[in-house]
Design a protein around this motif. Structure first.
Motif, short mmCIF file in Angstrom:
data_model
loop_
_atom_site.label_atom_id
_atom_site.label_comp_id
_atom_site.label_asym_id
_atom_site.label_seq_id
_atom_site.Cartn_x
_atom_site.Cartn_y
_atom_site.Cartn_z
N THR A 216 -12.69 37.17 5.93
CA THR A 216 -12.08 37.65 7.19
C THR A 216 -11.49 39.00 7.31
O THR A 216 -12.02 39.79 6.80
CB THR A 216 -11.14 36.44 7.75
OG1 THR A 216 -10.03 36.44 7.13
CG2 THR A 216 -11.69 35.13 7.89
N ARG B 153 -0.09 34.73 10.99
CA ARG B 153 -0.35 33.63 10.10
C ARG B 153 -1.69 33.59 9.25
O ARG B 153 -1.55 33.70 7.94
CB ARG B 153 -0.22 32.31 10.77
CG ARG B 153 -0.31 30.80 9.92
CD ARG B 153 -0.27 29.69 10.73
NE ARG B 153 -1.76 29.46 11.35
CZ ARG B 153 -2.02 29.08 12.52
NH1 ARG B 153 -1.01 28.74 13.48
NH2 ARG B 153 -3.16 29.10 12.71
N GLU B 154 -2.57 34.23 9.95
CA GLU B 154 -3.86 34.40 9.02
C GLU B 154 -4.32 35.79 8.84
O GLU B 154 -4.93 35.99 7.87
CB GLU B 154 -5.04 33.81 10.05
CG GLU B 154 -4.83 32.29 10.50
CD GLU B 154 -5.04 31.37 9.44
OE1 GLU B 154 -6.03 31.75 8.46
OE2 GLU B 154 -4.50 30.17 9.37
N TYR B 155 -3.73 36.87 9.36
CA TYR B 155 -4.37 38.16 9.57
C TYR B 155 -3.21 39.22 8.89
O TYR B 155 -3.58 40.50 9.41
CB TYR B 155 -5.21 38.44 10.57
CG TYR B 155 -6.11 37.35 10.95
CD1 TYR B 155 -7.24 37.11 10.38
CD2 TYR B 155 -6.02 36.56 12.09
CE1 TYR B 155 -8.16 36.19 10.54
CE2 TYR B 155 -6.87 35.54 12.50
CZ TYR B 155 -7.99 35.34 11.57
OH TYR B 155 -9.05 34.42 11.96
#
Ligand code: UDP
Length: 352
Positions: A169, A332-334
């Motif tokens: 990602t 949280r993700e990136y």
């Protein structure tokens, strides 16, 4: 680890010609440096990245793969910067543990067996040409761990990719993106202005709704851009040029939503996570990577590719999205830490 990072040959870093690769490469580099790894960046002459040193290589730029037909042959200009960057890499390879390249080109795949230092391939677009597919497939057959994709949807466009592709990602230095809780009136559109990005859908939607649209990005196809504007002479749009990250995040941070209108398969969609980091919801077509970022109804909405009515409906619902939830997802993700973790883990696999 000593890492040699090779940039895209379609344009100097910082020019906007390479699209999302500039941000992905510089954030990859920063994430690795902050973990104590030694990173050298190789890129076309004229490249500049704030706070990072770059080995600049002269030569003629490569034609972007997305402008080519499926059956296009492999093209290299005379005095190719791509070839020159890999000639440099060949000469210095023994100073590094791994070479990580961000080019979407045939040559690095072809050269891999001739190098002694392992080469890690970051594939930044979906399947585009048969020639590229077969070059990637050849390496994937023996060393699938040496190839990373952005998202599962992108990886699945390559017929030979198995069920469990490595997907990195993306990631951002979230400190550079200021959360803005309050939205103003405008919508935003950010990206290269080129047919595959489908900006005409965003302009048609705001022309219908009468909501101002701020547009930022490199004009890659001027004739296309003129034609789109001519079709909507009264649309409430404002083109703000190509901005550096600091100015871009300030300009989009108080927008009601980011419109992502791509017609092709987006490998990822850096602009989506940049908007979310500012608290800006994302309304995206179902175009690949963004479908894995945007949970419908939570941080934005998804609509079918080129479906302007669907886009108009989604814009009408944007008030339902909690801007804090957008920022929280980005955190949280990136984050740079999460991205750095994924890259480090992958490169260790490639080396071993
Ligand atoms: N971008 C920028 N300034 C602008 C407009 C765009 O720096 O004014 C950058 C943006 O941050 C993003 C890239 O351009 O990293 C566009 O990348 P994306 O992954 O959305 O699409 P690509 O162009 O790679 O297909």
């Amino acid at each position: 680890m000593k890492q040699l990072l090779i940039s895209t040959p379609v344009g100097p870093l910082g020019s906007g010609l390479g699209g999302g690769i500039d941000l992905t490469l510089s954030n990859a580099a920063r994430s690795q440096i902050s973990r104590g790894h030694e990173v050298t960046i190789v890129a076309p002459q004229g490249s500049h990245l704030p706070d990072l040193s770059v080995v600049e290589i002269p030569g003629n730029l490569q034609i972007p793969a997305q402008t080519q037909a499926r059956n296009s042959t492999i093209d290299l200009p005379a005095d190719s910067v791509l070839a020159n960057m890999f000639e440099y890499a060949r000469q210095v390879q023994h100073n590094y543990d791994v070479i990580l390249h961000f080019t979407y080109d045939w040559l690095p795949f072809f050269l891999t067996p001739f190098f002694e230092t392992p080469i890690a391939h970051f594939v930044s677009m979906g399947s585009m040409t048969d020639a590229m597919d077969s070059a990637i497939a050849r390496i994937y057959a023996n060393h699938p761990e040496s190839i990373a994709f952005c998202t599962r949807t992108q990886a699945a466009t390559f017929p030979f990719v198995g069920n469990d592709p490595i997907c990195l990602t993306g990631g951002l230095d979230l400190d550079l993106y200021r959360f803005q809780a309050k939205a103003g009136d405008s919508l935003a559109w950010v990206g290269r202005i080129a047919p595959e990005k489908g900006i005409e859908d965003a302009i048609a939607a705001v022309d219908w709704l009468g909501i101002p649209l701020k547009i930022f990005g490199n004009i890659q196809d001027a004739a296309y851009w003129q034609a789109v504007q001519a079709r909507h002479p009264k649309a409430p749009i404002e083109y703000g040029g190509f901005l550096e990250t600091r100015d871009l995040q300030a300009a989009i941070g108080n927008c009601r939503a980011l419109l992502l209108t791509s017609h092709w398969v987006e490998a990822f969609g850096n602009v989506a996570i940049e908007a979310l980091a500012c608290g800006v919801p994302v309304i995206s077509s179902r175009c690949g990577g963004p479908e894995e970022i945007v949970t419908d109804g939570e941080v934005g909405f998804l609509f079918d590719v080129a479906d302007v009515d669907g886009l108009v409906t989604a814009i009408g619902q944007i008030g339902m999205i909690n801007r804090q939830a957008c920022r929280t997802l980005a955190e949280r993700e990136y984050s740079l830490e999460a991205f750095g973790d994924r890259i480090e883990h992958w490169l260790q696999r490639v080396i071993h």
